[in-house]
Design a protein around this motif. Structure first.
Motif, PDB file in Angstrom:
ATOM      1  N   LEU A  14       0.716  -1.058   0.082  1.00 40.87           N
ATOM      2  CA  LEU A  14       0.121   0.240   0.111  1.00 40.87           C
ATOM      3  C   LEU A  14       0.882   1.388  -0.009  1.00 40.87           C
ATOM      4  CD1 LEU A  14      -2.391  -1.126   2.708  1.00 40.87           C
ATOM      5  CD2 LEU A  14      -2.892  -1.198   0.278  1.00 40.87           C
ATOM      6  N   LEU A  16       0.801   4.931   1.431  1.00 44.16           N
ATOM      7  CA  LEU A  16       0.246   5.917   2.455  1.00 44.16           C
ATOM      8  C   LEU A  16       0.513   7.180   1.719  1.00 44.16           C
ATOM      9  CD1 LEU A  16       1.525   4.655   5.712  1.00 44.16           C
ATOM     10  CD2 LEU A  16      -0.810   4.175   4.828  1.00 44.16           C
ATOM     11  N   VAL A  25      -1.638   8.065  10.137  1.00 47.54           N
ATOM     12  CA  VAL A  25      -2.049   8.090   9.031  1.00 47.54           C
ATOM     13  C   VAL A  25      -2.811   8.918   8.241  1.00 47.54           C
ATOM     14  CG1 VAL A  25      -2.865   6.449   7.177  1.00 47.54           C
ATOM     15  CG2 VAL A  25      -1.572   5.659   8.974  1.00 47.54           C
ATOM     16  N   GLU A  27      -4.642  10.394   4.789  1.00 47.38           N
ATOM     17  CA  GLU A  27      -5.072  10.282   3.437  1.00 47.38           C
ATOM     18  C   GLU A  27      -5.618  11.495   2.860  1.00 47.38           C
ATOM     19  OE1 GLU A  27      -5.521   8.108  -0.258  1.00 47.38           O
ATOM     20  OE2 GLU A  27      -4.357   7.510   1.757  1.00 47.38           O
ATOM     21  N   TYR A  45      -5.259   0.943   5.912  1.00 44.28           N
ATOM     22  CA  TYR A  45      -4.048   1.517   6.020  1.00 44.28           C
ATOM     23  C   TYR A  45      -3.667   1.254   7.549  1.00 44.28           C
ATOM     24  CZ  TYR A  45      -3.982   3.378   1.486  1.00 44.28           C
ATOM     25  OH  TYR A  45      -3.889   3.701   0.056  1.00 44.28           O
ATOM     26  N   SER A  49      -0.815  -1.177   8.885  1.00 44.66           N
ATOM     27  CA  SER A  49       0.401  -0.418   9.348  1.00 44.66           C
ATOM     28  C   SER A  49       0.552  -0.754  11.129  1.00 44.66           C
ATOM     29  CB  SER A  49       0.418   0.824   9.085  1.00 44.66           C
ATOM     30  OG  SER A  49      -0.643   1.361   9.848  1.00 44.66           O
TER      31      SER A  49
END
Length: 73
Positions: A14, A16, A25, A27, A45, A49
């Motif tokens: 993935l 990020l 995280v 987005e 995510y 993670s």
């Protein structure tokens, strides 16, 4: 970010948008409206993670606070 499933690790995993201080995280989107699929993307995510906090930010709004969604795992 690599994806791991059991003992198998895939390095083309993935991507990020941002990882802040190795904890949060982020987005980033620039779309008409946020949908549940975008929240699910951030949740994925977070799960892969091992992080607990993520933000989904849509810059296509008149006020940035209207395009901000907090996602906690």
């Amino acid at each position: 970010m690599p994806v791991a499933y059991g003992d198998i690790r895939v390095d083309v995993g993935l991507r990020l948008d941002l990882l802040v201080d190795d904890l949060v995280v982020i987005e980033i989107k620039a779309i008409d409206a946020l949908a549940s699929i975008h929240t699910a993307q951030v949740a994925t995510y977070l799960r892969f993670s091992g992080r607990r906090l993520g933000y989904l930010i849509n810059f296509n709004t008149t006020l940035i606070k209207n395009g901000l969604r907090r996602v906690v795992r």
